[in-house]
Design an enzyme around this catalytic site. Structure first.
Site, PDB file in Angstrom:
ATOM      1  N   THR A 100       1.227  -1.417   0.052  1.00  0.00           N
ATOM      2  CA  THR A 100       0.132  -0.601  -0.240  1.00  0.00           C
ATOM      3  C   THR A 100       0.894   1.304  -0.403  1.00  0.00           C
ATOM      4  OG1 THR A 100      -0.460  -0.109   2.091  1.00  0.00           O
ATOM      5  CG2 THR A 100      -1.935  -1.521   0.890  1.00  0.00           C
ATOM      6  N   GLY A 102       1.173   4.768   1.530  1.00  0.00           N
ATOM      7  CA  GLY A 102       2.655   4.973   2.753  1.00  0.00           C
ATOM      8  C   GLY A 102       2.892   3.412   2.927  1.00  0.00           C
ATOM      9  N   CYS A 103       2.447   2.997   3.517  1.00  0.00           N
ATOM     10  CA  CYS A 103       3.227   2.097   4.039  1.00  0.00           C
ATOM     11  C   CYS A 103       4.735   1.431   3.342  1.00  0.00           C
ATOM     12  CB  CYS A 103       2.615   0.104   3.857  1.00  0.00           C
ATOM     13  SG  CYS A 103       1.382   0.395   4.963  1.00  0.00           S
ATOM     14  N   SER A 104       4.472   1.583   1.649  1.00  0.00           N
ATOM     15  CA  SER A 104       5.490   1.266   1.147  1.00  0.00           C
ATOM     16  C   SER A 104       6.518   2.780   0.478  1.00  0.00           C
ATOM     17  CB  SER A 104       5.291   0.873  -0.978  1.00  0.00           C
ATOM     18  OG  SER A 104       4.784  -0.381  -0.614  1.00  0.00           O
ATOM     19  N   LEU A 108       8.018   1.605   5.638  1.00  0.00           N
ATOM     20  CA  LEU A 108       9.212   0.194   5.605  1.00  0.00           C
ATOM     21  C   LEU A 108      10.111   1.366   5.076  1.00  0.00           C
ATOM     22  CD1 LEU A 108       9.863  -2.561   4.889  1.00  0.00           C
ATOM     23  CD2 LEU A 108       9.082  -2.045   3.218  1.00  0.00           C
TER      24      LEU A 108
END
Length: 211
Positions: A100, A102-104, A108
């Site tokens: 996703t 924001g996570c990528s 992370l």
């Protein structure tokens, strides 16, 4: 037929039927007037679910089984989180979903670029978790560079961990984990970083500043 039954039996059946209709109408009114309704006007069934309290400093890492995907589509390996955390200083960060935006793009990468600094702070293991399945988590770790950096990608596909931490949130597909990060030493949470105010509170720089 019905008319061939004795008169007292017919009257008894009619009395029972009348009582049932009365109870049905009363309970139906109570249900429909006291319950939320769906968009088409029908009553919406509400289920009360007991939720764990949100994780806090001093809590123990729960003994839940997470799954770790393997290279070349090998069978995922079960990992008991409490056993993994025992005797170590671990950093755990959870995201709502692998791949996703924001996570990528933010969460992370902040840990990938901070692995050296985390090690310098005594962190032995860094774990990324989400409620995606083990194959998706392995692919995300491999393609993002996170696995090469030393981060372990563990799937909480049954949402056992985020439920135990009181950090679940619904979606249109499956139960997702809220975004958070934490530090645990020998299985006990020493630092907890919530995303309730800002997502960036859970990113590695903020975690490092507290260690």
């Amino acid at each position: 037929g019905f008319s061939s039954l004795p008169k007292h039996t017919i009257m008894f059946c009619r009395s029972i039927l009348s009582c049932l209709l009365l109870v049905s109408s009363v309970s139906g009114f109570a249900f429909s007037s006291g319950m939320p309704r769906t968009s088409n006007g029908s009553p919406r069934t509400m289920l009360k679910m007991s939720a764990a309290e949100e994780v806090k400093v001093g809590d123990k890492i729960p003994s839940v089984t997470l799954m770790e995907g393997q290279a070349d589509y090998g069978s995922p390996v079960a990992v008991d989180l409490a056993e993994l955390a025992a005797g170590k200083k671990v950093a755990i960060f959870a995201v709502p979903g692998a791949f996703t935006p924001g996570c990528s793009k933010s969460h992370l990468p902040s840990f990938i670029t901070s692995m050296g600094d985390l090690k310098d702070k005594g962190v032995d293991v860094v774990i990324c978790t989400a409620t995606n399945d083990a194959y998706v988590m392995e692919a995300w770790g491999r393609t993002s560079g996170g696995a090469d950096a030393g981060i372990r990608f563990l799937a909480d596909s049954d949402a056992e961990l985020c439920k135990a931490f009181g950090l679940t949130m619904g979606s249109d597909t499956f139960t997702r984990s809220k975004r958070y990060s934490l530090i645990a030493e020998d299985g006990v949470v020493t630092h907890y970083f919530s995303s309730a105010k800002e997502s960036s509170d859970t990113w590695a720089p903020n975690v490092l500043s507290a260690l």
